[in-house]
Design a protein around this motif. Structure first.
Motif, PDB file in Angstrom:
ATOM      1  N   LEU A  47     -53.129  31.017  22.399  1.00 45.69           N
ATOM      2  CA  LEU A  47     -53.091  29.566  22.536  1.00 45.69           C
ATOM      3  C   LEU A  47     -51.919  28.974  21.765  1.00 45.69           C
ATOM      4  CD1 LEU A  47     -54.347  26.973  23.576  1.00 45.69           C
ATOM      5  CD2 LEU A  47     -55.802  26.933  21.539  1.00 45.69           C
ATOM      6  N   LEU A  48     -51.645  29.489  20.572  1.00 50.60           N
ATOM      7  CA  LEU A  48     -50.522  29.003  19.783  1.00 50.60           C
ATOM      8  C   LEU A  48     -49.200  29.211  20.525  1.00 50.60           C
ATOM      9  CD1 LEU A  48     -49.378  27.900  17.112  1.00 50.60           C
ATOM     10  CD2 LEU A  48     -49.368  30.233  16.248  1.00 50.60           C
ATOM     11  N   GLU A  49     -49.037  30.403  21.088  1.00 53.27           N
ATOM     12  CA  GLU A  49     -47.798  30.695  21.829  1.00 53.27           C
ATOM     13  C   GLU A  49     -47.643  29.755  23.024  1.00 53.27           C
ATOM     14  OE1 GLU A  49     -45.995  34.251  24.667  1.00 53.27           O
ATOM     15  OE2 GLU A  49     -47.670  34.684  23.309  1.00 53.27           O
ATOM     16  N   ARG A  50     -48.736  29.562  23.772  1.00 55.33           N
ATOM     17  CA  ARG A  50     -48.664  28.688  24.950  1.00 55.33           C
ATOM     18  C   ARG A  50     -48.448  27.231  24.537  1.00 55.33           C
ATOM     19  NH1 ARG A  50     -51.067  31.276  29.440  1.00 55.33           N
ATOM     20  NH2 ARG A  50     -50.334  33.435  29.339  1.00 55.33           N
ATOM     21  N   ALA A  51     -49.084  26.808  23.447  1.00 60.98           N
ATOM     22  CA  ALA A  51     -48.926  25.428  22.991  1.00 60.98           C
ATOM     23  C   ALA A  51     -47.482  25.139  22.605  1.00 60.98           C
ATOM     24  CB  ALA A  51     -49.862  25.163  21.816  1.00 60.98           C
ATOM     25  N   ARG A  53     -44.894  26.631  23.775  1.00 59.63           N
ATOM     26  CA  ARG A  53     -44.119  26.605  25.016  1.00 59.63           C
ATOM     27  C   ARG A  53     -44.285  25.253  25.717  1.00 59.63           C
ATOM     28  NH1 ARG A  53     -45.695  31.362  28.851  1.00 59.63           N
ATOM     29  NH2 ARG A  53     -45.483  32.432  26.851  1.00 59.63           N
ATOM     30  N   ILE A  54     -45.529  24.743  25.738  1.00 58.14           N
ATOM     31  CA  ILE A  54     -45.790  23.457  26.379  1.00 58.14           C
ATOM     32  C   ILE A  54     -45.049  22.341  25.656  1.00 58.14           C
ATOM     33  CG2 ILE A  54     -47.595  21.735  26.797  1.00 58.14           C
ATOM     34  CD1 ILE A  54     -49.514  24.166  27.215  1.00 58.14           C
ATOM     35  N   LEU A  55     -45.114  22.340  24.312  1.00 58.81           N
ATOM     36  CA  LEU A  55     -44.435  21.297  23.550  1.00 58.81           C
ATOM     37  C   LEU A  55     -42.923  21.349  23.752  1.00 58.81           C
ATOM     38  CD1 LEU A  55     -46.520  21.461  20.251  1.00 58.81           C
ATOM     39  CD2 LEU A  55     -46.560  19.649  21.966  1.00 58.81           C
ATOM     40  N   GLN A  56     -42.371  22.560  23.858  1.00 61.00           N
ATOM     41  CA  GLN A  56     -40.945  22.681  24.116  1.00 61.00           C
ATOM     42  C   GLN A  56     -40.587  22.141  25.495  1.00 61.00           C
ATOM     43  OE1 GLN A  56     -38.509  23.714  21.840  1.00 61.00           O
ATOM     44  NE2 GLN A  56     -37.296  22.714  23.415  1.00 61.00           N
ATOM     45  N   GLU A  57     -41.471  22.389  26.475  1.00 58.59           N
ATOM     46  CA  GLU A  57     -41.248  21.845  27.815  1.00 58.59           C
ATOM     47  C   GLU A  57     -41.246  20.318  27.781  1.00 58.59           C
ATOM     48  OE1 GLU A  57     -40.632  23.115  30.762  1.00 58.59           O
ATOM     49  OE2 GLU A  57     -40.726  25.257  30.290  1.00 58.59           O
ATOM     50  N   VAL A  58     -42.135  19.744  26.961  1.00 61.03           N
ATOM     51  CA  VAL A  58     -42.169  18.287  26.831  1.00 61.03           C
ATOM     52  C   VAL A  58     -40.852  17.769  26.266  1.00 61.03           C
ATOM     53  CG1 VAL A  58     -43.279  16.363  25.627  1.00 61.03           C
ATOM     54  CG2 VAL A  58     -44.681  18.178  26.619  1.00 61.03           C
ATOM     55  N   GLU A  59     -40.353  18.426  25.201  1.00 57.11           N
ATOM     56  CA  GLU A  59     -39.080  17.997  24.615  1.00 57.11           C
ATOM     57  C   GLU A  59     -37.933  18.157  25.602  1.00 57.11           C
ATOM     58  OE1 GLU A  59     -38.636  16.438  21.783  1.00 57.11           O
ATOM     59  OE2 GLU A  59     -40.807  16.493  21.494  1.00 57.11           O
ATOM     60  N   ASP A  60     -37.934  19.268  26.361  1.00 57.15           N
ATOM     61  CA  ASP A  60     -36.886  19.475  27.370  1.00 57.15           C
ATOM     62  C   ASP A  60     -36.942  18.394  28.441  1.00 57.15           C
ATOM     63  OD1 ASP A  60     -36.141  21.722  25.989  1.00 57.15           O
ATOM     64  OD2 ASP A  60     -37.098  23.151  27.351  1.00 57.15           O
ATOM     65  N   ALA A  61     -38.162  18.020  28.830  1.00 56.25           N
ATOM     66  CA  ALA A  61     -38.308  16.972  29.844  1.00 56.25           C
ATOM     67  C   ALA A  61     -37.762  15.642  29.336  1.00 56.25           C
ATOM     68  CB  ALA A  61     -39.772  16.829  30.247  1.00 56.25           C
ATOM     69  N   LYS A  62     -38.069  15.301  28.079  1.00 58.37           N
ATOM     70  CA  LYS A  62     -37.540  14.066  27.493  1.00 58.37           C
ATOM     71  C   LYS A  62     -36.017  14.069  27.495  1.00 58.37           C
ATOM     72  CE  LYS A  62     -41.385  13.179  24.289  1.00 58.37           C
ATOM     73  NZ  LYS A  62     -41.760  13.121  22.841  1.00 58.37           N
ATOM     74  N   ARG A  63     -35.442  15.206  27.093  1.00 60.38           N
ATOM     75  CA  ARG A  63     -33.983  15.300  27.033  1.00 60.38           C
ATOM     76  C   ARG A  63     -33.361  15.138  28.412  1.00 60.38           C
ATOM     77  NH1 ARG A  63     -33.113  20.772  25.974  1.00 60.38           N
ATOM     78  NH2 ARG A  63     -33.085  20.909  28.239  1.00 60.38           N
ATOM     79  N   ASP A  64     -33.962  15.794  29.415  1.00 63.86           N
ATOM     80  CA  ASP A  64     -33.397  15.743  30.761  1.00 63.86           C
ATOM     81  C   ASP A  64     -33.497  14.336  31.345  1.00 63.86           C
ATOM     82  OD1 ASP A  64     -32.879  18.411  30.518  1.00 63.86           O
ATOM     83  OD2 ASP A  64     -34.597  19.078  31.706  1.00 63.86           O
TER      84      ASP A  64
END
Length: 292
Positions: A47-51, A53-64
């Motif tokens: 769960l920690l690993e997936r979380a 990854r999800i948070l990084q996807e959120v940051e990438d989405a904000k940046r894009d």
């Protein structure tokens, strides 16, 4: 759990309840609880690993999205130890805003070994950390300065001598961080090298708890100056330098090897230099640049 509750600004029982509710939702244990804290189960690790990854996807989405709107800011995720944050936190944020207007700064405050592990997982762009005295795969390091540790003691009825010997410092009942902490490792190595007794009677992962024990007069501690800077300035604690064999640690700026440069790399480098300058000013004669 105590430190997590402090960082989240919630009561520890409330945090424990949230974790138990999460475990009920997922129908599995995430943490194994024991007398010295908690460790992740295999499900918790997943769960920690997936979380992350999800948070990084959120940051990438904000940046894009910001880039599409023509409002793109680069993100600098930087790690600092608690003692550094206590010494120069406000100055650091002001310098970042003034010197890197197109770079968004995200700070991670943890002990050095946690910051190093986070960098190895690819979660940090840079960190100011101690205990990187040996090369590590995937990490570039630059030695910045060497810092003396100090003995902090309860405030007594009269003034204390400005200095003590290492033997005198180690003879106190001490409260220190856990065995993984770099300072405790330094003290144990020094005690063994010079055949001195070491009396660590309390271990505490919480820095506020360590300071509180010293203020109450039940122990002393050998720690970095920044860790007790507020209490020392307020006169709640007293400090003594170790005159003959002061334990020292080296501060490093660490970055991932081969990481892409920032578009505003010159501004980022000037910001790193300002962090070092502020720390040296705060530490005064307790620190010396490497090579000087």
């Amino acid at each position: 759990m105590t430190k997590a509750a402090e960082q989240l600004n919630v009561a520890q029982p409330a945090l424990g309840l949230q974790i138990r509710q999460l475990e009920q939702d997922l129908q599995t244990e995430l943490l194994l609880r024991h007398s010295r804290g908690v460790v992740l189960t295999q499900a918790g690790e997943l769960l920690l690993e997936r979380a992350r990854r999800i948070l990084q996807e959120v940051e990438d989405a904000k940046r894009d999205v910001r880039a599409l709107a023509g409002n793109d800011q680069e993100m600098l995720t930087m790690g600092l130890t608690p003692s550094i944050m206590l010494q120069i936190g406000p100055d650091l944020l002001i310098d970042a805003k003034n010197g890197m207007p197109s770079v968004s700064l995200s700070l991670v405050e943890e002990l050095s070994h946690v910051l190093i592990a986070a960098m190895e997982r690819g979660e940090l762009n840079a960190a100011f950390a101690y205990g990187v005295d040996e090369p590590r795969p995937g990490i570039e390091r630059t030695a910045l300065f060497e810092e003396e540790l100090i003995l902090i003691r309860p405030v007594g009825d009269g003034p204390l001598p400005e200095t003590v010997t290492l033997a005198e410092a180690l003879s106190h009942d001490l409260v220190q961080a856990g065995e993984r902490d770099m300072v405790q490792r330094l003290l144990r190595a020094a005690a063994e090298k010079f055949s001195l007794p070491l009396r660590i009677v309390y271990e505490a992962q919480s820095i506020p708890a360590m300071r509180a024990l010293v203020v109450r007069g039940v122990a002393a501690s050998i720690i970095p100056y920044g860790t007790a800077i507020e209490e020392l300035r307020a006169g709640k604690l007293a400090m003594q330098r170790i005159s003959d064999l002061p334990p020292k640690r080296t501060l490093y700026l660490i970055r991932p090897s081969g990481a892409p440069v920032f578009r505003q790399q010159e501004a980022v480098d000037r910001f790193f230099a300002s962090v070092t300058d502020h720390l040296l000013e705060s530490l005064g004669t307790l620190a010396r640049r490497v090579g000087t």
